[in-house]
Write a protein that holds these residues in place. Sequence first.
Motif, PDB file in Angstrom:
ATOM      1  N   GLY A  53       0.468  -1.379  -0.051  1.00  0.00           N
ATOM      2  CA  GLY A  53      -0.250   0.052   0.073  1.00  0.00           C
ATOM      3  C   GLY A  53       0.861   1.456  -0.311  1.00  0.00           C
ATOM      4  N   GLY A  54       1.942   1.392  -0.619  1.00  0.00           N
ATOM      5  CA  GLY A  54       2.654   2.089  -0.217  1.00  0.00           C
ATOM      6  C   GLY A  54       2.675   2.847  -1.248  1.00  0.00           C
ATOM      7  N   PHE A  55       1.768   3.317  -2.727  1.00  0.00           N
ATOM      8  CA  PHE A  55       1.788   4.178  -3.935  1.00  0.00           C
ATOM      9  C   PHE A  55       0.039   5.111  -2.715  1.00  0.00           C
ATOM     10  N   ALA A  56      -0.720   4.249  -2.480  1.00  0.00           N
ATOM     11  CA  ALA A  56      -1.891   5.211  -1.545  1.00  0.00           C
ATOM     12  C   ALA A  56      -1.115   5.542  -0.350  1.00  0.00           C
ATOM     13  N   ALA A  57      -0.913   5.916   0.706  1.00  0.00           N
ATOM     14  CA  ALA A  57       0.183   6.191   1.725  1.00  0.00           C
ATOM     15  C   ALA A  57       0.754   6.824   1.137  1.00  0.00           C
ATOM     16  N   ALA A  58       1.502   7.318   0.104  1.00  0.00           N
ATOM     17  CA  ALA A  58       1.947   8.392  -0.497  1.00  0.00           C
ATOM     18  C   ALA A  58       0.931   9.102  -1.082  1.00  0.00           C
ATOM     19  N   LEU A  59      -0.143   8.754  -1.386  1.00  0.00           N
ATOM     20  CA  LEU A  59      -0.640   9.688  -1.896  1.00  0.00           C
ATOM     21  C   LEU A  59      -2.365   9.732  -1.359  1.00  0.00           C
ATOM     22  N   GLU A  60      -2.053   9.964  -0.269  1.00  0.00           N
ATOM     23  CA  GLU A  60      -3.119  10.256   1.031  1.00  0.00           C
ATOM     24  C   GLU A  60      -3.586  10.683   0.964  1.00  0.00           C
ATOM     25  N   SER A  61      -5.762  11.470   0.969  1.00  0.00           N
ATOM     26  CA  SER A  61      -5.593  12.941   0.856  1.00  0.00           C
ATOM     27  C   SER A  61      -7.153  12.415   0.925  1.00  0.00           C
ATOM     28  N   SER A  62      -8.340  14.068   1.322  1.00  0.00           N
ATOM     29  CA  SER A  62      -9.337  14.125   1.334  1.00  0.00           C
ATOM     30  C   SER A  62     -10.390  13.806   0.543  1.00  0.00           C
ATOM     31  N   LYS A  63      -9.353  14.338  -0.685  1.00  0.00           N
ATOM     32  CA  LYS A  63      -9.559  14.211  -1.503  1.00  0.00           C
ATOM     33  C   LYS A  63     -10.098  12.787  -2.764  1.00  0.00           C
ATOM     34  N   LEU A  64      -9.468  12.185  -2.613  1.00  0.00           N
ATOM     35  CA  LEU A  64      -9.822  10.775  -3.221  1.00  0.00           C
ATOM     36  C   LEU A  64      -9.224   9.972  -2.219  1.00  0.00           C
ATOM     37  N   TRP A  65      -9.086   8.494  -2.622  1.00  0.00           N
ATOM     38  CA  TRP A  65      -9.652   7.037  -2.238  1.00  0.00           C
ATOM     39  C   TRP A  65      -8.636   6.288  -2.805  1.00  0.00           C
ATOM     40  N   VAL A  66      -8.124   5.193  -2.486  1.00  0.00           N
ATOM     41  CA  VAL A  66      -8.004   4.136  -3.515  1.00  0.00           C
ATOM     42  C   VAL A  66      -7.587   2.518  -3.117  1.00  0.00           C
ATOM     43  N   MET A  67      -8.069   2.158  -4.593  1.00  0.00           N
ATOM     44  CA  MET A  67      -8.362   0.086  -4.324  1.00  0.00           C
ATOM     45  C   MET A  67      -6.982  -0.528  -4.268  1.00  0.00           C
ATOM     46  N   ASN A  68      -7.093  -0.190  -3.665  1.00  0.00           N
ATOM     47  CA  ASN A  68      -5.769  -1.516  -3.309  1.00  0.00           C
ATOM     48  C   ASN A  68      -5.788  -2.581  -3.995  1.00  0.00           C
ATOM     49  N   VAL A  69      -5.683  -3.573  -4.507  1.00  0.00           N
ATOM     50  CA  VAL A  69      -6.056  -4.439  -5.614  1.00  0.00           C
ATOM     51  C   VAL A  69      -3.861  -5.543  -5.043  1.00  0.00           C
ATOM     52  N   VAL A  70      -4.250  -6.863  -4.635  1.00  0.00           N
ATOM     53  CA  VAL A  70      -3.212  -7.613  -4.355  1.00  0.00           C
ATOM     54  C   VAL A  70      -3.246  -8.549  -4.871  1.00  0.00           C
ATOM     55  N   PRO A  71      -2.772  -9.171  -5.985  1.00  0.00           N
ATOM     56  CA  PRO A  71      -3.496  -9.632  -7.133  1.00  0.00           C
ATOM     57  C   PRO A  71      -3.496 -11.464  -6.621  1.00  0.00           C
ATOM     58  N   THR A  72      -4.441 -12.296  -6.347  1.00  0.00           N
ATOM     59  CA  THR A  72      -3.954 -14.081  -5.908  1.00  0.00           C
ATOM     60  C   THR A  72      -2.674 -14.715  -6.367  1.00  0.00           C
ATOM     61  N   ILE A  73      -1.892 -14.390  -7.279  1.00  0.00           N
ATOM     62  CA  ILE A  73      -0.803 -14.730  -7.446  1.00  0.00           C
ATOM     63  C   ILE A  73       0.480 -13.417  -6.901  1.00  0.00           C
ATOM     64  N   ALA A  74       0.412 -13.269  -5.974  1.00  0.00           N
ATOM     65  CA  ALA A  74       1.339 -12.417  -5.414  1.00  0.00           C
ATOM     66  C   ALA A  74       2.395 -13.458  -5.035  1.00  0.00           C
ATOM     67  N   GLU A  75       4.145 -12.934  -4.991  1.00  0.00           N
ATOM     68  CA  GLU A  75       4.575 -13.861  -3.650  1.00  0.00           C
ATOM     69  C   GLU A  75       4.727 -13.519  -2.472  1.00  0.00           C
ATOM     70  N   LYS A  76       4.119 -12.238  -1.818  1.00  0.00           N
ATOM     71  CA  LYS A  76       3.893 -12.495  -0.608  1.00  0.00           C
ATOM     72  C   LYS A  76       2.433 -11.576  -0.725  1.00  0.00           C
ATOM     73  N   ASN A  77       0.942 -12.309   0.189  1.00  0.00           N
ATOM     74  CA  ASN A  77       0.058 -11.391   0.972  1.00  0.00           C
ATOM     75  C   ASN A  77       0.078 -10.974   1.423  1.00  0.00           C
ATOM     76  N   THR A  78       0.129  -9.540   1.050  1.00  0.00           N
ATOM     77  CA  THR A  78       0.152  -8.149   2.063  1.00  0.00           C
ATOM     78  C   THR A  78      -0.889  -7.550   2.202  1.00  0.00           C
ATOM     79  N   LEU A  79      -1.712  -8.123   1.540  1.00  0.00           N
ATOM     80  CA  LEU A  79      -3.207  -7.186   1.379  1.00  0.00           C
ATOM     81  C   LEU A  79      -4.127  -6.747   3.693  1.00  0.00           C
ATOM     82  N   GLY A  80      -3.264  -7.553   4.357  1.00  0.00           N
ATOM     83  CA  GLY A  80      -3.856  -7.363   5.653  1.00  0.00           C
ATOM     84  C   GLY A  80      -3.271  -6.203   5.675  1.00  0.00           C
ATOM     85  N   VAL A  81      -1.557  -5.883   5.412  1.00  0.00           N
ATOM     86  CA  VAL A  81      -1.024  -5.105   5.735  1.00  0.00           C
ATOM     87  C   VAL A  81      -1.507  -3.776   5.489  1.00  0.00           C
ATOM     88  N   VAL A  82      -1.708  -3.964   4.670  1.00  0.00           N
ATOM     89  CA  VAL A  82      -2.748  -2.485   3.342  1.00  0.00           C
ATOM     90  C   VAL A  82      -3.839  -2.237   4.598  1.00  0.00           C
TER      91      VAL A  82
END
Length: 489
Positions: free
Chosen positions: A345-374
């Motif tokens: 979620g580094g991209f969304a965290a760096a962009l965080e603003s009240s003007k927008l929201w980010v849908m952080n998609v973690v692909p099911t084939i990603a090497e690390k399951n990081t959605l819990g961190v997001v």
Amino acid sequence: MATKGNTGDPRTRSSISIFIVVGLCFFFYILGAWQRSGFGKGDTIAQVNWIIYEGNVFRFPGGGTQFPHGADTYIDQLAAAIPIDNGMVRTALDTGCGVASLGAYLFKKNVLTMSFAPRDSHEAQVQFALERGVPAVIGVLGTIKLPYPSGAFDMAHCSRCLIPWGANDGMYMMEVDRVLRPGGYWLLSGPPINWRTHYQAWNRTKEDLEAEQNKIEEIARLLCWEKKDELGDIGIWQKRLDPSSCTEQRTMCESSDPDDVWYQKMEPCVTGSPKIDGSEWKPFPERLKAVPFRVSSGAIPGVSPKEYLEDSRTWKKHVNAYRRINKILDSGRYRNIMDMNAGMGGFAAALESSKLWVMNVVPTIAEKNTLGVVFERGLIGIYHDWCEAFSTYPRTYDLIHANGLFSLYKDKCSMEDILLEMDRILRPEGTVIFRDHVDVLVKVKKTVSGMRWNTKMVDHEDGPLVPEKVMFAVKQYWVAGQQNVTKTN
């Protein structure tokens, strides 16, 4: 004298007709006054409708069958019982969201709500939600586990969502328990809550509604949820900070990985808690920068606190470089944003603003399951396999970020198919930011040019010798048979 086939004097028939019309008008006037009185609220026509057509636009005042006084008033009721205003409730799940008025009004309180609803007799309510700039996906609580990690949400909410919570041995409440973090809240608004007042308006017997509520209360006790309050039509429960201390006899799920949910069937069992220390849960925005417990506890192999912090610094640098190229990135032009390969979620965290929201998609084939961190960072996201269509309507995202996506899916499925799906969900004049190896981006550029996207390739911010490049693309607004041109941002 009347003859056969003649019903009598026309003046008599006219008087009877007038009497009937006046009687009907009086009846509907009384009915309307009763509905506006608030008696049986939640099941009568609200004074303020959930959507109003004004001129050439739709307006969503936040009312509805369960929000007769508007979503603001409803949320103020909730805030009297749960900590919505202090940052402890940051991520919420709204099941059967309608047009997501709850999520829209919670956004003003800095709460990100993942709203979902099926495409049913109400048609495209999720599309309305996304077009008003509210996070939402097409989804249903049915037989498959929700595409979110365990312990993800601070709050889950159901307002007349028509889910039979007591059915199937409490399986649906057990799935809510899985996605709620320790200390999280579950809110049930509408039937059967406050049934003693509304059973006649709901056209159900007292015995039926009482049995339904008793079953819900029984399952909540089995899950070791504490009943916090019942505010009129709203029941509020809280999940224990330490679910392992529960003494109830309950069936535990056999799966060793509580986040292994993609196409996994729901079961009537209780999921073991993920490695989350609920007592150390931080308010937002403090949690955005803190090291998540999943990282500090070593729950994600190969991700140390040092690597996590380095990832955050890297994405700040990347996003600052994006801002130098795309001057309107923070202007509010892009409201609905998707990161197709979100990592931590580094991209969304760096962009965080009240003007927008980010849908952080973690692909099911990603090497690390990081959605819990997001989610621990106070962001929202979802699991997905990009070899399939995403659960949204066409033209619902303003900006898409794709970091290393095509390298990840090499030999998995067609690059062209993924690009066509991106084209489907991106609005006209929306932007895509590709970050990948230069050889990959050259192939992408060739394909999207045929899709009438304008492109601009730039070097990595560390210089031209870095093989990773960045490409900005803008989807043109065009109509078949016309030569339309859209300027690159």
